[in-house]
Write a protein that holds these residues in place. Structure first.
Motif, PDB file in Angstrom:
ATOM      1  N   ASP A  21     -10.579   3.294 -12.883  1.00  0.00           N
ATOM      2  CA  ASP A  21      -9.189   3.345 -13.403  1.00  0.00           C
ATOM      3  C   ASP A  21      -8.926   2.870 -15.022  1.00  0.00           C
ATOM      4  OD1 ASP A  21      -6.460   3.997 -13.095  1.00  0.00           O
ATOM      5  OD2 ASP A  21      -5.993   2.483 -11.854  1.00  0.00           O
ATOM      6  N   GLU A  22      -7.877   3.407 -15.501  1.00  0.00           N
ATOM      7  CA  GLU A  22      -7.329   3.021 -16.710  1.00  0.00           C
ATOM      8  C   GLU A  22      -6.290   1.756 -16.461  1.00  0.00           C
ATOM      9  OE1 GLU A  22      -5.921   5.007 -20.863  1.00  0.00           O
ATOM     10  OE2 GLU A  22      -5.154   5.738 -18.890  1.00  0.00           O
ATOM     11  N   VAL A  23      -6.507   0.602 -17.027  1.00  0.00           N
ATOM     12  CA  VAL A  23      -5.533  -0.578 -16.399  1.00  0.00           C
ATOM     13  C   VAL A  23      -4.978  -1.488 -17.574  1.00  0.00           C
ATOM     14  CG1 VAL A  23      -6.830  -0.391 -14.061  1.00  0.00           C
ATOM     15  CG2 VAL A  23      -7.440  -2.023 -16.001  1.00  0.00           C
ATOM     16  N   SER A  30      -2.360   4.039  -6.970  1.00  0.00           N
ATOM     17  CA  SER A  30      -2.940   4.819  -5.996  1.00  0.00           C
ATOM     18  C   SER A  30      -3.832   4.099  -4.994  1.00  0.00           C
ATOM     19  CB  SER A  30      -3.915   5.819  -7.015  1.00  0.00           C
ATOM     20  OG  SER A  30      -4.819   6.404  -6.081  1.00  0.00           O
ATOM     21  N   ILE A  31      -3.701   4.615  -3.766  1.00  0.00           N
ATOM     22  CA  ILE A  31      -4.473   4.006  -2.673  1.00  0.00           C
ATOM     23  C   ILE A  31      -5.897   3.968  -3.140  1.00  0.00           C
ATOM     24  CG2 ILE A  31      -5.248   3.800  -0.452  1.00  0.00           C
ATOM     25  CD1 ILE A  31      -2.340   5.127   0.271  1.00  0.00           C
ATOM     26  N   VAL A  32      -6.514   4.978  -3.621  1.00  0.00           N
ATOM     27  CA  VAL A  32      -7.946   5.257  -4.034  1.00  0.00           C
ATOM     28  C   VAL A  32      -8.243   4.019  -5.071  1.00  0.00           C
ATOM     29  CG1 VAL A  32      -9.829   6.717  -4.896  1.00  0.00           C
ATOM     30  CG2 VAL A  32      -7.863   7.545  -3.155  1.00  0.00           C
ATOM     31  N   TYR A  59       1.067  -1.008  -0.057  1.00  0.00           N
ATOM     32  CA  TYR A  59       0.009  -0.024  -0.077  1.00  0.00           C
ATOM     33  C   TYR A  59       0.941   1.205   0.197  1.00  0.00           C
ATOM     34  CZ  TYR A  59      -4.348  -2.485   0.574  1.00  0.00           C
ATOM     35  OH  TYR A  59      -5.589  -3.194   0.653  1.00  0.00           O
ATOM     36  N   GLY A  60       0.432   2.337  -0.669  1.00  0.00           N
ATOM     37  CA  GLY A  60       1.204   3.556  -0.608  1.00  0.00           C
ATOM     38  C   GLY A  60       1.407   3.979  -2.175  1.00  0.00           C
ATOM     39  N   GLU A  61       1.883   5.283  -2.282  1.00  0.00           N
ATOM     40  CA  GLU A  61       1.867   5.710  -3.828  1.00  0.00           C
ATOM     41  C   GLU A  61       3.037   4.901  -4.417  1.00  0.00           C
ATOM     42  OE1 GLU A  61       2.614   9.817  -3.650  1.00  0.00           O
ATOM     43  OE2 GLU A  61       0.729  10.284  -2.639  1.00  0.00           O
ATOM     44  N   GLY A  62       2.730   4.731  -5.890  1.00  0.00           N
ATOM     45  CA  GLY A  62       3.612   3.978  -6.723  1.00  0.00           C
ATOM     46  C   GLY A  62       3.011   4.044  -8.210  1.00  0.00           C
ATOM     47  N   GLY A  69     -12.992  -3.085  -4.023  1.00  0.00           N
ATOM     48  CA  GLY A  69     -14.316  -3.297  -3.506  1.00  0.00           C
ATOM     49  C   GLY A  69     -15.163  -3.589  -4.545  1.00  0.00           C
ATOM     50  N   LEU A  70     -15.018  -3.312  -5.838  1.00  0.00           N
ATOM     51  CA  LEU A  70     -15.844  -3.710  -6.720  1.00  0.00           C
ATOM     52  C   LEU A  70     -15.646  -5.170  -6.933  1.00  0.00           C
ATOM     53  CD1 LEU A  70     -17.815  -2.548  -8.977  1.00  0.00           C
ATOM     54  CD2 LEU A  70     -15.753  -2.055 -10.509  1.00  0.00           C
TER      55      LEU A  70
END
Length: 457
Positions: A64-66, A90-92, A12-15, A99-100
Motif C-alpha cells: 500500500d501507499e501510506v 481497505s480491509i485487504v 474495520y470496513g471501507e473508509g 500481517g507483515l
C-alpha cells in the motif's frame, strides 16, 4: 510488557483511512523493515509524518501507499515507542500490513492492551483509562464532555483530594495510638467526627451525580405504552422528527415493538414504541402485546398515553395497574378534540404521576415532554455544564463502600470505641477510593476493566 504489540486502531470496513498501531521497543525496527520512505524525505524521523510505501521485501510486493509516523517514548499514548501507519481504508490493505508487522516481530494486541500499557506505565490512572472507553462509546455531546473531563483527571483529582484528607486522619490516629505519652496534640472524638463528616460530605456529593451520570453514559430506556390508537406511534415520530412508525385510525396497526435510538436534549434515549395493549384474538397482535409487556418491564421510564377525548376504558385501567410502582409520565392526548375526564380521574387508576396535555398530530406538548425528561435525568438541580459526574458502575459501587466504611467509623466514634477499631474503617475507605484510580486495585480487576476495550485501543 516486553513484547511489541500491533493492531488495527480504526474500525474495520471501507473508509478513507485505516490505521495500524504498533507499540513496544521493536516498533521502530518493525516500521523500518516494512516501510520505504519516498519523496524528498528518505529517512524516518521521530514525530514527522512521512510518505512512502509498505513493502513485503520477502516477496518483493508493494502492499500500500501510506503515511507513517514513528514516536519515541515516553511521550506517547502508551509511554513506549509507537509507530502508526495510515493506510488506505481497505480491509485487504489493513490485513496485509498488520500481517507483515506480525511476521516481523510484533504480536497481536489484546483488547485494550494499548491503554492498559498507558496505565501500567503511569501515563493514565485507572479512572482515566476507563474514560477512554466512554469517549469511544459516547453518543451525545454531553456524554462526550463527561468522558473528556474524566480523561483529563477531573474525577482523579477529586478522589486524590479525599484520600489526602483520609491520610491526614490516619496519621493523626496512628500518632495518638503509637505515641500517647509524647508532647502532641490529643485527637479528640469530637475532632475526629468533624473530619470524617467533612470527608463523608465530599463522597456524598460525588454519589449525588451517579444517577445522572449513569443515564448520560448508558442512556435511558423509555417505553411508550397505551391502548391502541391513542397516539403512541405519533409520539415516536414526533420525538424522532421523522416518520418511523405507521400512523392510522385502525386500532392494532403496530404489531411489534419498534426501537429507536435518539438524543433528547443531549441525553441518549432508547425509545420503544409498543403494540397497543388490549384484548384480542389475533395471534400476531397477541405476540406483539406480549413483547409490549416485556418492554414495559425492562424500561427505566414509562410514557403512558391516553385519549383525552374518550372516557377512561377498562384497557386504560389495566395498564394503569402496572404504573403505580414505575417512574412514569402520563400524556392526555388529542386535546384538540376536547377532554372528557380530569387529571384526578387518570391519577386514580395510574398513580400520582406528572401529566402533560398533548395534541401529538399538531406537535403540541413535545417540548414539554423533552423538558420533563431533561429535568428527570438531571434531578432539577444539576447544571448541564457541570461535567464532573460519576458515571461508571465500578466507581459508584466503590464510593458506596467508602460511604459505608465511614458510617461504621462514625458509629465507633459515637460509642467512644478504641482508636484502633476506628482506624480500620478509615483505612478501608482509603483503600476503596484507591481502587477507583488504580492505586490499590488487584490484577484481576485491571484485566476485567481492559477486557471491555476494543482491539487497537
Amino acid at each position: 510488557m516486553e513484547d511489541t504489540i500491533a493492531a488495527v486502531a480504526t474500525a474495520y470496513g471501507e473508509g478513507g483511512i485505516g490505521i495500524i498501531r504498533i507499540s513496544g521497543n521493536k516498533a521502530f525496527d518493525i516500521l523500518k523493515d516494512i516501510f520505504e520512505p519516498g519523496g524528498e524525505f528518505a529517512e524516518i524521523v521521530s514525530r514527522r509524518m512521512t510518505y512512502g510505501k509498505i513493502v513485503d521485501k520477502d516477496n518483493n510486493e508493494i502492499i500500500d501507499e501510506v503515511l507513517a509516523v514513528y514516536m519515541k517514548g515516553p511521550k506517547t499514548y502508551t509511554a513506549e515507542d509507537v509507530a502508526e501507519i495510515n493506510c488506505h481504508g481497505s480491509i485487504v490493505a489493513l490485513r496485509k500490513t498488520l500481517g507483515l508487522a506480525l511476521r516481523k516481530g510484533a504480536r497481536m494486541a489484546e483488547p485494550g492492551e494499548f491503554t492498559k500499557r498507558a496505565f501500567l506505565n503511569g501515563r493514565l490512572d485507572l479512572s482515566q483509562a476507563e474514560a477512554v472507553i466512554d469517549i469511544v462509546k459516547a453518543k451525545t455531546d454531553k456524554s462526550f464532555d463527561v468522558a473528556i473531563s474524566q480523561l483529563e483527571g477531573g474525577l482523579s483529582l477529586k478522589i486524590m483530594e479525599i484520600r489526602q484528607k483520609l491520610l491526614d486522619v490516619l496519621v493523626d490516629i496512628t500518632v495518638n495510638i503509637d505515641y500517647p505519652d509524647e508532647d502532641i496534640e490529643e485527637l479528640t472524638y469530637e475532632k475526629l467526627e468533624e473530619n470524617i463528616l467533612l470527608i463523608g460530605e465530599m463522597i456524598e456529593k460525588l454519589l449525588s451525580t451517579a444517577s445522572t451520570g449513569r443515564m448520560i453514559r448508558e442512556g435511558i430506556r423509555i417505553a411508550i405504552v397505551g391502548k391502541p390508537n391513542v397516539g403512541k406511534s405519533s409520539l415516536m415520530n414526533s420525538l424522532l422528527k421523522e416518520i418511523r412508525a405507521i400512523v392510522t385510525e385502525i386500532p392494532g396497526t403496530t404489531r411489534d415493538t419498534i426501537e429507536e435510538t435518539l438524543s433528547i436534549r443531549n441525553i441518549p434515549v432508547y425509545l420503544v414504541d409498543t403494540a397497543g395493549i388490549r384484548d384480542t384474538s389475533d395471534k400476531v397482535e397477541l405476540l406483539g402485546i406480549e413483547k409490549s409487556k416485556e418492554a414495559f418491564n425492562n424500561a427505566d421510564f414509562i410514557i403512558f398515553i391516553t385519549d383525552g377525548s374518550r372516557p377512561i376504558s377498562s384497557e386504560d385501567k389495566e395498564i394503569g395497574k402496572y404504573l403505580k410502582e414505575k417512574k412514569s409520565l402520563i400524556l392526555i392526548n388529542k386535546s384538540d378534540l376536547g377532554r372528557v375526564f380530569d387529571d384526578d380521574e387518570i391519577r386514580e387508576i395510574a398513580g400520582n404521576h406528572d401529566i402533560i396535555e398533548t395534541s401529538l398530530l399538531n406537535g403540541k406538548g413535545i417540548e414539554d415532554i423533552e423538558e420533563f425528561i431533561e429535568n428527570m435525568v438531571y434531578g432539577g438541580h444539576l447544571s448541564q455544564k457541570d461535567s464532573m459526574m460519576v458515571n461508571n458502575v465500578r466507581h459508584i459501587e466503590l464510593l458506596r463502600k467508602s460511604r459505608g466504611s465511614l458510617e461504621d467509623a462514625l458509629k465507633m466514634i459515637a460509642s467512644k470505641e478504641a482508636l484502633d477499631f476506628i482506624e480500620i474503617d478509615v483505612k478501608n475507605t482509603y483503600e476503596y477510593l484507591g481502587e477507583i484510580i488504580g492505586e490499590t486495585v488487584s490484577d484481576d480487576i485491571i484485566d476485567e476493566v481492559f477486557a471491555r476495550f476494543c482491539l487497537g485501543k
